[in-house]
Enzyme design. Structure first.
Site, mmCIF file in Angstrom:
data_model
loop_
_atom_site.group_PDB
_atom_site.id
_atom_site.type_symbol
_atom_site.label_atom_id
_atom_site.label_comp_id
_atom_site.label_asym_id
_atom_site.label_seq_id
_atom_site.Cartn_x
_atom_site.Cartn_y
_atom_site.Cartn_z
ATOM 1 N N VAL A 67 45.470 -1.354 18.161
ATOM 2 C CA VAL A 67 44.340 -0.850 17.373
ATOM 3 C C VAL A 67 44.777 0.267 16.435
ATOM 4 O O VAL A 67 44.498 0.250 15.237
ATOM 5 C CB VAL A 67 43.216 -0.356 18.303
ATOM 6 C CG1 VAL A 67 42.080 0.259 17.496
ATOM 7 C CG2 VAL A 67 42.704 -1.497 19.160
ATOM 8 N N ARG A 83 58.351 4.558 21.095
ATOM 9 C CA ARG A 83 57.452 3.869 20.159
ATOM 10 C C ARG A 83 57.484 4.550 18.794
ATOM 11 O O ARG A 83 57.564 3.889 17.754
ATOM 12 C CB ARG A 83 56.031 3.880 20.732
ATOM 13 C CG ARG A 83 54.932 3.372 19.796
ATOM 14 C CD ARG A 83 54.963 1.895 19.648
ATOM 15 N NE ARG A 83 53.724 1.384 19.058
ATOM 16 C CZ ARG A 83 53.631 0.242 18.415
ATOM 17 N NH1 ARG A 83 54.701 -0.528 18.263
ATOM 18 N NH2 ARG A 83 52.485 -0.169 17.913
ATOM 19 N N CYS A 99 40.164 -6.713 26.582
ATOM 20 C CA CYS A 99 38.753 -6.656 26.166
ATOM 21 C C CYS A 99 37.842 -7.493 27.049
ATOM 22 O O CYS A 99 37.077 -6.964 27.841
ATOM 23 C CB CYS A 99 38.622 -7.111 24.704
ATOM 24 S SG CYS A 99 39.270 -5.932 23.506
ATOM 25 N N ARG A 133 48.726 -7.193 28.677
ATOM 26 C CA ARG A 133 47.691 -6.442 29.381
ATOM 27 C C ARG A 133 46.667 -7.359 30.047
ATOM 28 O O ARG A 133 46.072 -8.205 29.411
ATOM 29 C CB ARG A 133 46.977 -5.498 28.407
ATOM 30 C CG ARG A 133 47.773 -4.255 28.059
ATOM 31 C CD ARG A 133 47.040 -3.399 27.055
ATOM 32 N NE ARG A 133 46.886 -4.080 25.771
ATOM 33 C CZ ARG A 133 46.188 -3.573 24.752
ATOM 34 N NH1 ARG A 133 45.555 -2.422 24.891
ATOM 35 N NH2 ARG A 133 46.106 -4.233 23.618
#
Length: 425
Positions: free
Chosen positions: A17, A40, A261, A332
């Site tokens: 996101v 990262r 989600c 995930r």
């Protein structure tokens, strides 16, 4: 008080996101893109995104972005956008740890007239009930007097190169009418699809959490139908294709429901519902159906192997795909692991192959090994669990060649025609 030309944006959390958001805002505003993962940050400074959401060429177009792990680099910002995960814990309760940690970090640099915008999925009321008190405590400032808050839920669809950030309508909201106008204008300056300004933060929070709850329930219905049709002995896809000839029939398909989600968000809503004294029977029923699909799928494969006279105990089964969806490296909450664990309960030796997955990440997150190459004539059972384009391009004959002379091919995702497979969901 709030002017777009003065916006200096911080994006907190650079996953699926946050990174695309930082890149897009960086074309128009100065942006501090912050993440606590220093590896990262190093990769992003080299122009490489391990999530594959942002291509190397896109980094060059966002010259206003500073990728940083340093909190001090946030001090010049006046708009903070929080895009950290909002997972559930082992008891399927909301886990606010990432959100509260991000709020604590922002509170250390928050100044008068700054705005904090949350994008993470939460239940209605969570932004003001959970996050704002942390901001106040860490900053010593007063909500809606010294600083302000907005909420604009993320709608990123990982792996989808057609529906990108700017082409998806953005819901916006703010803690005062003036802040709501500013937040709406801020996102409106980058979202070509337009915005929808909600009347309150709670409305925007609720809109987000029901998007995925609705989808979860629709898939649960189709999963239940698939179980019924399996007992009757008819092909689920054939039924769905026939029903789909009516104009208002919705084209959902059965399958494993994971990811960050759909398999998570309904639990935020049911948690809040129970907290206010309501037991959400339909939503939780749908969740139970979808959470049980791994066990059902493993059982279906084992039954098919028995019918085909394939010995189950110590059989070798290949699971093709580990990510929660196709053409995406995101692991995930993947529910493929449910199938793997259930097969192991039958005494099956399970191998996993997924060209999108980092073997080291799969090992660290789920404790499973991922094959890097495939040998023909090696497996008694094959499950096509994820519809990666690489699997489709292999063709059914090449997939079949991985199996021994007597094997079962279970196609969960309708990758190949039913006539070429032994079992479909």
């Amino acid at each position: 008080m709030f002017a777009l030309e003065n916006a200096h944006i911080a994006v907190i959390g650079l996953g699926y996101v946050g990174l695309p958001l930082a890149i897009e805002f960086g074309k128009h505003y100065p942006v501090a893109a912050f993440d606590i993962n220093e590896q990262r940050i190093a990769e992003l400074n080299d122009g490489w995104d391990r999530t594959r959401e942002v291509a190397p060429a896109q980094f060059a177009g966002s010259t206003g972005v500073l990728f940083t792990p340093e909190v001090q680099d946030l001090k010049k910002c006046n708009v903070y956008i929080v895009t950290v995960p909002s997972p559930i814990d082992e008891h399927r309760r909301p886990d606010f740890a990432p959100l509260l940690a991000a709020s604590e970090t922002i509170g250390k640099v928050l100044k008068a007239n700054d705005i904090v915008i949350y994008e993470s999925t939460v239940y209605p009321g969570a932004t003001e009930e959970e996050c704002v008190p942390v901001l106040e405590r860490a900053s010593g400032l007063s909500f809606n007097n010294d600083f302000y808050v907005g909420y604009s839920p993320e709608r990123i669809n990982p792996g989808d190169k057609g529906r990108t950030l700017v082409s998806i309508t953005k819901v916006t909201s703010g803690s005062t009418p003036e802040v709501a106008d500013f937040v709406d204008s801020l996102y409106g300056s980058i979202i070509t699809a337009g915005t929808h300004k909600a009347s309150s933060i709670k409305v925007a929070e609720a809109a987000k959490v029901i998007e995925n709850t609705q989808r979860d329930l629709n898939i649960a219905l189709i999963n239940e139908l698939a179980k019924i049709f399996a007992r009757i002995g008819i092909d689920t896809e054939e039924v769905l294709l026939a029903a789909g000839t009516k104009w208002n029939f919705q084209p959902f398909r059965p399958g494993l429901v994971g990811g960050h989600c759909i398999g998570v968000d309904p639990y935020y809503l049911t948690h809040k519902a129970q907290a206010v004294g309501y037991n959400p029977e339909v939503i939780l029923s749908g969740r139970r159906i979808n959470d049980d699909m791994g066990r059902f799928i493993a059982g279906q494969l084992v039954k098919a192997m028995v019918r085909s006279r394939v010995q189950v105990c110590d059989a070798s089964v290949l699971v093709m795909g580990l990510t929660f969806k196709e053409n995406c490296p995101d692991l995930r909450n993947t529910r493929v692991v449910d199938v793997v664990e259930e097969l192991k309960e039958y005494g099956v030796n399970v191998s996993i192959y997924d060209p999108w997955v980092s073997p080291s990440e799969a090992k660290s997150v789920y404790g499973v090994d991922v094959l890097e190459t495939l040998e023909p004539d090696s497996f008694d059972g094959i499950i096509l669990a994820v519809a990666h384009s690489q699997f489709r391009e292999m063709g059914v004959d090449a997939v079949r060649a991985l199996g021994r002379k007597q094997h079962v091919l279970y196609d969960l995702k309708y990758v190949f025609p039913s006539s070429t497979t032994d079992l479909r969901l």
